[in-house]
Write an enzyme that holds these catalytic residues in place. Structure first.
Site, PDB file in Angstrom:
ATOM      1  CD  GLU A   1      10.068  10.518 -16.408  1.00  0.00           C
ATOM      2  OE1 GLU A   1       9.949  11.072 -15.304  1.00  0.00           O
ATOM      3  OE2 GLU A   1      10.561  11.067 -17.421  1.00  0.00           O
TER       4      GLU A   1
ATOM      5  CB  SER B   1      14.752  20.809 -15.151  1.00  0.00           C
ATOM      6  OG  SER B   1      14.035  22.030 -15.142  1.00  0.00           O
TER       7      SER B   1
ATOM      8  CG  HIS C   1      -1.804  -1.167   1.354  1.00  0.00           C
ATOM      9  ND1 HIS C   1      -3.047  -1.269   0.767  1.00  0.00           N
ATOM     10  CD2 HIS C   1      -1.592  -2.339   2.000  1.00  0.00           C
ATOM     11  CE1 HIS C   1      -3.578  -2.440   1.059  1.00  0.00           C
ATOM     12  NE2 HIS C   1      -2.719  -3.124   1.784  1.00  0.00           N
TER      13      HIS C   1
ATOM     14  CE  LYS D   1      12.957  17.993 -11.088  1.00  0.00           C
ATOM     15  NZ  LYS D   1      12.556  16.810 -11.835  1.00  0.00           N
TER      16      LYS D   1
END
Length: 462
Positions: free
Chosen positions: A327, A314, A184, A320
């Site tokens: 992805e 980014s 969970h 970053k």
């Protein structure tokens, strides 16, 4: 274009202009004009399959004495050039065309006939010679099966095997690393990284087995059924001979469909394969998302691992770095899941003796197989193989994990364990320290009961 950049071609509907340098003829040109819909063309694997089918058909007709040897050789030479990708630019027909794929079949017939005519020095007819003993209604379903079977065998199964082996190797490398398990998305009992990664490896292996299980049905082909399944205008031995020649050329075991009426009117094997591809996509989505979570951070996330830094993350935030490979794989999975819906709807479109969404089935199947094959290799090589483990973060999380108290249940009971866990969580202290205060357990007993590595081996530590 100027008039001299066209030539006049004729078919049963009359004359029309075709680009002078095009290898295709009138029927292909009509399709180009009729279907300016998507600019999506039939994929390379499908064109390859059409070339192989025409090559095998010419060989079969020659063996049966229906096609002169010299003409058959000219057709086979041209067809093999098509199969090998030398003329892909000559296949301009949109995916969204007539549902039987007649336009793509005639595109192949016309290109091959023109090439064979040039080579032979005498006319080779696209219908009478190249399409002898065939109909679009059995050629295109055969091309759907042949193209998908070849892609599965040559690209997807090797890609999945590579991913599975990469996962297994990573699991062996990290076999002694313990981390906090999660159910969970909440802290749970410890697991080892090799157990977690091993689960992924088995997902991939089971997916490959599921896809392999479709191959025997995928290798049964419609060729020989011609227009409606009766085999009209084809020699009774034509279909079996085509299957034999395709098998010899590709190394796969193609055979005539047991029932040509089923093979022309339905695409059940294609739907079955698409469903198994969807299952593989679901597995890759799960693995990709686990990697994204484990990599999240580096300060405010889970930060259990660091995926390879492949590119700036980014355009505005310097420094970053994002989990770009997981992805991309997740997007592939989403696309494949969507393709399965399209194939499922298309599979329902068998009206009486013919399915009439064949080009869509062929396009979507080929796309899904190729995407999954490529994504599997990229995930293996650019994410799995090179990620590193943040051991300090794993140890800190384990020490503070109040759920470790579960291992003490057989000794102190559930209620006492819950009280210890709540206090440890509220105070941000290691479970061992609180348990030492709240129970009569010795240091040795606590060490034994709360050893994270031992807890990953299951069983009662009484």
């Amino acid at each position: 274009m100027a008039d001299n950049e066209f030539r006049v071609e004729r078919d049963s509907m009359g004359e029309l202009q075709v680009p002078a340098q095009a290898l295709w003829g009138a029927q292909t040109q009509r399709a180009v004009q009729n279907f300016p819909i998507s600019e999506l063309k039939m994929p390379r694997a499908f064109i390859r399959a059409l070339g192989l089918i025409k090559w095998a058909a010419a060989g079969a007709n020659s063996e049966l004495g229906l096609l002169k040897s010299q003409k058959a050789v000219a057709i086979q030479t041209a067809a093999m050039e098509v199969a090998e990708g030398h003329h892909d630019a000559q296949f301009p027909v949109d995916v969204f065309q007539t549902g039987s794929g007649t336009s793509s079949n005639m595109n192949a017939n016309e290109v091959i006939a023109r090439l064979a005519t040039e080579r032979l020095g005498e006319p080779v007819h696209p219908n009478d010679d190249v399409n002898m003993g065939q109909s679009s209604n059995d050629v295109i379903p055969t091309a759907v099966h042949v193209s998908a079977a070849l892609l599965v065998n040559e690209e997807l199964l090797p890609g999945l095997a590579h991913l599975q082996e990469t996962l297994k190797a990573k699991a062996r490398e990290l076999s002694d690393v313990v981390k906090t398990g999660r159910t969970h998305l909440m802290d749970a009992m410890p697991v080892r990284l090799d157990q977690e990664i091993g689960g992924w490896a088995n997902q991939v292996g089971n997916g490959a087995d599921r896809v392999s299980g479709v191959m025997s049905r995928l290798c049964h082909i419609a060729q020989g059924g011609t227009a409606v399944g009766t085999g009209i205008n084809a020699h009774p031995k034509f279909g079996p001979k085509v299957a034999v020649l395709l098998s010899e050329q590709t190394g796969l075991s193609f055979a005539p469909a047991a029932d040509y009426f089923e093979a022309l009117s339905s695409q059940d094997s294609a739907v079955e394969l698409s469903g198994q591809l969807k299952t593989v996509a679901v597995s890759l989505m799960k693995i990709a998302n686990d990697l994204r979570w484990m990599n999240s951070g580096p300060l405010a996330g889970i930060a259990e691992i660091a995926l390879p830094a492949l590119q700036p993350g980014s355009s505005i935030m310097p420094g970053k770095v994002n989990p770009v490979i997981p992805e991309a794989v997740a997007m592939v999975a989403a696309n494949v899941i969507g393709n399965d819906t399209a194939v499922t709807v298309a599979g329902q479109s068998g009206n009486f003796q013919l399915n009439v969404m064949l080009p869509l089935v062929g396009y979507k199947l080929n796309e899904s197989v190729s995407l999954l094959a490529n994504a599997s290799r990229v995930l293996a090589d650019s994410a799995i193989a090179g990620f590193t483990v943040n051991h300090k973060k794993l140890i800190e999380a384990l020490d503070r994990n109040p759920i470790l108290v579960t291992a003490m249940n057989p000794v102190i009971g559930y209620e006492k364990g819950a009280a210890v866990a709540k206090q440890a969580y509220a105070e941000g202290r290691p479970i061992r320290d609180v348990a030492a205060e709240q129970t009569d357990l010795t240091d040795a007993e606590l060490d034994r009961l709360l050893d994270p590595l031992e807890l990953t081996r299951g069983g009662i530590k009484s």
